[in-house]
Design an enzyme around this catalytic site. Sequence first.
Site, short mmCIF file in Angstrom:
data_model
loop_
_atom_site.label_atom_id
_atom_site.label_comp_id
_atom_site.label_asym_id
_atom_site.label_seq_id
_atom_site.Cartn_x
_atom_site.Cartn_y
_atom_site.Cartn_z
N LYS A 13 21.13 23.67 -51.14
CA LYS A 13 21.65 24.53 -50.08
C LYS A 13 23.16 24.67 -50.25
O LYS A 13 23.88 23.66 -50.39
CB LYS A 13 21.33 23.93 -48.72
CG LYS A 13 19.85 24.06 -48.37
CD LYS A 13 19.45 25.52 -48.26
CE LYS A 13 18.09 25.68 -47.62
NZ LYS A 13 17.69 27.11 -47.56
N ASP A 47 20.73 28.23 -52.73
CA ASP A 47 20.35 29.11 -51.63
C ASP A 47 21.46 29.09 -50.58
O ASP A 47 21.73 28.04 -49.99
CB ASP A 47 19.03 28.63 -51.01
CG ASP A 47 18.55 29.54 -49.89
OD1 ASP A 47 19.19 30.58 -49.63
OD2 ASP A 47 17.51 29.20 -49.26
N GLU A 79 19.94 32.43 -54.46
CA GLU A 79 19.16 33.03 -53.36
C GLU A 79 20.05 33.35 -52.17
O GLU A 79 20.84 32.51 -51.73
CB GLU A 79 18.07 32.02 -52.96
CG GLU A 79 17.23 32.41 -51.75
CD GLU A 79 16.04 31.45 -51.56
OE1 GLU A 79 15.49 30.96 -52.58
OE2 GLU A 79 15.67 31.19 -50.41
N ASP A 139 15.32 36.31 -49.74
CA ASP A 139 14.43 35.49 -48.91
C ASP A 139 14.34 36.13 -47.53
O ASP A 139 13.52 37.02 -47.30
CB ASP A 139 14.96 34.04 -48.87
CG ASP A 139 14.18 33.14 -47.93
OD1 ASP A 139 13.08 33.54 -47.50
OD2 ASP A 139 14.66 32.03 -47.61
N LYS A 150 6.85 33.48 -48.71
CA LYS A 150 6.55 32.36 -47.81
C LYS A 150 5.30 32.70 -47.01
O LYS A 150 5.30 33.67 -46.24
CB LYS A 150 7.73 32.13 -46.84
CG LYS A 150 9.00 31.65 -47.54
CD LYS A 150 10.13 31.41 -46.56
CE LYS A 150 11.34 30.79 -47.25
NZ LYS A 150 12.50 30.64 -46.37
N GLN A 174 9.31 27.60 -45.41
CA GLN A 174 9.96 27.88 -44.12
C GLN A 174 10.08 26.59 -43.31
O GLN A 174 9.98 26.59 -42.10
CB GLN A 174 9.15 28.94 -43.36
CG GLN A 174 9.99 29.69 -42.36
CD GLN A 174 9.39 31.02 -42.02
OE1 GLN A 174 9.31 31.89 -42.88
NE2 GLN A 174 8.97 31.20 -40.80
C1 MUC Z 1 15.15 28.73 -47.09
O1 MUC Z 1 14.70 29.00 -48.19
O2 MUC Z 1 16.01 29.45 -46.64
C2 MUC Z 1 15.82 27.68 -44.14
C3 MUC Z 1 15.62 28.56 -43.12
C4 MUC Z 1 14.35 29.11 -43.27
O3 MUC Z 1 13.78 29.97 -42.58
O4 MUC Z 1 13.77 28.61 -44.39
C5 MUC Z 1 14.59 27.58 -44.90
C6 MUC Z 1 14.65 27.51 -46.36
MG MG Z 2 16.11 30.74 -48.51
#
Ligand code: MUC
Ligand code: MG
Length: 367
Positions: free
Chosen positions: A162, A191, A217, A242, A266, A294
């Site tokens: 992250k 991400d 991402e 995403d 997702k 998610q």
């Molecule tokens: C992601 O990939 O962003 C964080 C917020 C969400 O909705 O999913 C996560 C992971």
């Molecule tokens: Mg994401």
Amino acid sequence: MKITRIETIPFAIPYRKPLRFASGEVHTAEHVLVRVHTDSGLTGIAEAPPRPYTYGETQESVVAVIDRIFAPQLLGLSALERETVHARLDRTVGNPAAKSALDMALWDILGQAAGVPVSALLGGWTDRMRVSHMVGFAPAGDMVAEAARIRETYGITTFKVKVGRTPYTDDVAACRALREALGPDVELYIDGNRGWTAAESARALREMADLGLTFAEELCPADDVLGRRWLVERCAVPFIADESATRPAEVTRELLGGAATAISVKTARTGFTASQRVLYQCEGLGVAVVMGNQIDGQIGTLCSVAFGAAHRSSSRYAGELSNFLDMTDDLLAEPLSVVDGHLRVREGAGLGIVIDPGKLARYRQDG
Ligand code: MUC
Ligand code: MG
């Protein structure tokens, strides 16, 4: 197989360690268990994980929209009438987790009725997926320690880091520390959850050019239309959309608009039916797909691996299937386990979800 009743059961299970990212943080899994009952005696089960920071859904809104808006429109339909189900759900915009849980529960019924796993019905490509683990915000040393522990304990060798903090140089330093500590054999990607500007993203990518990242991402908002297109043109690795690509139409918009060159699928957000539409769209356009997370519990993760393993294109890259490892408990009678860096599809007819009644009684919040 007529739908006779839809149950929505809110439950809450704390995380051992919260997940922090640029658009929010999660301390407790406040999810909704959805059970769709039919007159044939079959019941489909799925889980809705609302993400208030991202989509505006909450546990309360998921229960309310299913109980008051969706259930009255679905009662009496057969589980086989999926096009009609979706036509009715899609009259209402938004509410992706609520719609997806209903969709996956219906697939569970179809699998049980046919006596085959849902993963086989969807495509039956393989029986397992390689797992990617998400490393949330923390001081760089803690992020390294976590990734090393996850590799040691579960054999996972792909990590999504992250990023999106200010200053961006903290994230660059964390990614560099991860690469140096874990060596050249692990796969790393980042991400940003829209946390950086396009210019910050470009600078960060330039400073990380030697780290061998596999993907980037959602580093900056897709609404920064020209900035994002400018960034994606300069990005040396596939740029995953995403939360900017949550429906087939948004996938079209982001890919054709030059705002993304890969897509996160997702199942918590597009169920199985719309995830398959997105997947086929991506195959047709020749862009990569990564199975995202998610921040699902074990039921959601079981659904995600059932879908990911079902198709060649969705199982090509490691899927994000490990967030549940940070939860203190879950509802499944037989817990999922990640072994040698892989998660297997659950065997048996339908999705193979068996709820532990004691755990449900302990964690449910509706009395
Ligand atoms: C992601 O990939 O962003 C964080 C917020 C969400 O909705 O999913 C996560 C992971
Ligand atoms: Mg994401």
